[in-house]
Scaffold this motif. Structure first.
Motif, mmCIF file in Angstrom:
data_model
loop_
_atom_site.group_PDB
_atom_site.id
_atom_site.type_symbol
_atom_site.label_atom_id
_atom_site.label_comp_id
_atom_site.label_asym_id
_atom_site.label_seq_id
_atom_site.Cartn_x
_atom_site.Cartn_y
_atom_site.Cartn_z
ATOM 1 N N PHE A 217 0.853 -1.191 0.000
ATOM 2 C CA PHE A 217 0.000 0.000 0.000
ATOM 3 C C PHE A 217 0.893 1.247 0.000
ATOM 4 N N PRO A 218 0.593 2.250 -0.833
ATOM 5 C CA PRO A 218 1.429 3.467 -0.846
ATOM 6 C C PRO A 218 1.296 4.233 0.463
ATOM 7 N N GLU A 219 2.409 4.810 0.901
ATOM 8 C CA GLU A 219 2.361 5.629 2.113
ATOM 9 C C GLU A 219 1.561 6.900 1.857
ATOM 10 N N ARG A 220 1.816 7.517 0.720
ATOM 11 C CA ARG A 220 1.082 8.720 0.325
ATOM 12 C C ARG A 220 0.827 8.669 -1.182
ATOM 13 N N THR A 221 -0.195 9.417 -1.618
ATOM 14 C CA THR A 221 -0.507 9.502 -3.047
ATOM 15 C C THR A 221 -0.609 10.966 -3.442
ATOM 16 N N ALA A 232 -10.396 16.286 -9.876
ATOM 17 C CA ALA A 232 -9.481 15.430 -9.113
ATOM 18 C C ALA A 232 -9.339 15.883 -7.667
ATOM 19 N N GLU A 233 -9.620 17.160 -7.407
ATOM 20 C CA GLU A 233 -9.453 17.676 -6.045
ATOM 21 C C GLU A 233 -10.403 16.998 -5.069
ATOM 22 N N LYS A 234 -11.515 16.463 -5.571
ATOM 23 C CA LYS A 234 -12.483 15.803 -4.705
ATOM 24 C C LYS A 234 -11.941 14.501 -4.121
ATOM 25 N N TYR A 235 -10.825 14.015 -4.663
ATOM 26 C CA TYR A 235 -10.224 12.772 -4.177
ATOM 27 C C TYR A 235 -9.127 13.040 -3.144
ATOM 28 N N LYS A 236 -8.957 14.286 -2.781
ATOM 29 C CA LYS A 236 -7.953 14.653 -1.772
ATOM 30 C C LYS A 236 -8.429 14.242 -0.386
ATOM 31 N N ASP A 237 -7.533 13.651 0.397
ATOM 32 C CA ASP A 237 -7.839 13.328 1.792
ATOM 33 C C ASP A 237 -6.560 13.401 2.605
ATOM 34 N N ASN A 239 -4.368 11.293 3.241
ATOM 35 C CA ASN A 239 -3.242 10.546 2.688
ATOM 36 C C ASN A 239 -3.038 10.813 1.196
ATOM 37 N N THR A 240 -3.856 11.702 0.663
ATOM 38 C CA THR A 240 -3.784 11.985 -0.772
ATOM 39 C C THR A 240 -3.657 13.487 -1.008
ATOM 40 N N ILE A 241 -2.579 13.875 -1.688
ATOM 41 C CA ILE A 241 -2.302 15.278 -1.955
ATOM 42 C C ILE A 241 -2.780 15.629 -3.357
ATOM 43 N N TYR A 242 -3.361 16.813 -3.506
ATOM 44 C CA TYR A 242 -3.815 17.277 -4.830
ATOM 45 C C TYR A 242 -2.958 18.456 -5.265
ATOM 46 N N ASN A 243 -2.435 18.367 -6.481
ATOM 47 C CA ASN A 243 -1.615 19.464 -7.021
ATOM 48 C C ASN A 243 -2.145 19.803 -8.413
#
Length: 243
Positions: A217-221, A232-237, A239-243
């Motif tokens: 499992f990835p540590e971060r995405t 795509a920003e809606k998938y930010k949490d 453990n997940t960074i949006y750029n």
């Protein structure tokens, strides 16, 4: 180990969003045709394209054209077909109408007609290269840049009409799922697995070892988006960074 997800327009299209340049140009024609209403002249033009009603006994202006043509409006006055279809109908009646498009926009329309898609940036770049070598290059490039700026402004208007409140659980699951060692390069596989703490020899039986399997499992995405929308920003949490 971290995961990098590079997001392009296919991501938005997978959400059912009409974000292709062809969708945008179709919207542009819808706007042009809707603007016929109230136009009491025989010319409908912008920086990209001029439409002219030639001398006709049946119609004297675009406002009359709009309400006389029941084939694209119903009794309530609403369009029953796409603006692009109306434009094609106008082009097919060269005795009644004249159509004058700038070369840049003409190439965009031709690409849509022949290929079903268009790369506006590439079309601009090709014309820019050709214009830069011409005798009146400064004047031509100036006009070309104005045309591109006009399209940019219209694109912003179009994107503001798109509802982006969509979410797919399956895509979120794929982003958070375990890393697949088969996706690693041959040269980088050993190094990647060492970084995770897995011996390459364990891959054959790793699914039977939950402790090691869960290390995939990835540590971060990070979601690196090149899109004009913030879907795509809606998938930010956490453990997940949006750029």
């Amino acid at each position: 180990m971290n995961r990098l997800v590079i997001i392009g327009n296919g991501f938005d299209m997978a959400h059912g969003l009409k974000t292709s340049y062809m969708d945008f140009i179709n919207w542009y024609w819808d706007q042009r045709v809707d603007a016929f209403v109230g136009n009491t002249t025989n010319i409908a033009e912008d920086i990209l394209c001029k439409l002219i009603i030639n001398e006709s006994r049946r119609m004297s202006c675009w406002n009359v054209f709009s309400f006389q043509n029941s084939y694209f409006r119903n009794v309530q006055g609403n369009r029953t077909c796409a603006g692009y279809e109306v434009f094609q109908e106008i082009k097919n009646h060269s005795k009644t109408f004249s159509v004058e498009c700038c070369p840049f926009f003409e190439s965009i329309m031709q690409s849509i007609d022949t290929k079903g898609w268009v790369d506006i940036e590439n079309a601009y770049y090709q014309f820019l290269k050709e214009s830069a070598t011409g005798v009146d290059s400064n004047c031509v490039v100036s006009e070309l840049n104005k045309q591109l700026a006009f399209l940019q402004k219209k694109l912003i208007e179009y994107l503001q009409t798109i509802e982006t409140n969509v979410f797919r659980n399956d895509l979120q699951g794929a982003m958070k799922d375990r890393l697949n060692p088969d996706d690693f390069s041959t040269e980088g596989k050993s190094k990647a697995l060492d970084n995770i703490g897995i011996n390459i020899a364990d891959l054959a039986t790793i699914r039977r070892n939950p402790r090691k399997f869960n290390k995939l499992f990835p540590e971060r995405t990070m979601l690196l988006s090149f899109n004009y929308t913030a879907t795509a920003e809606k998938y930010k949490d956490d453990n997940t960074i949006y750029n």
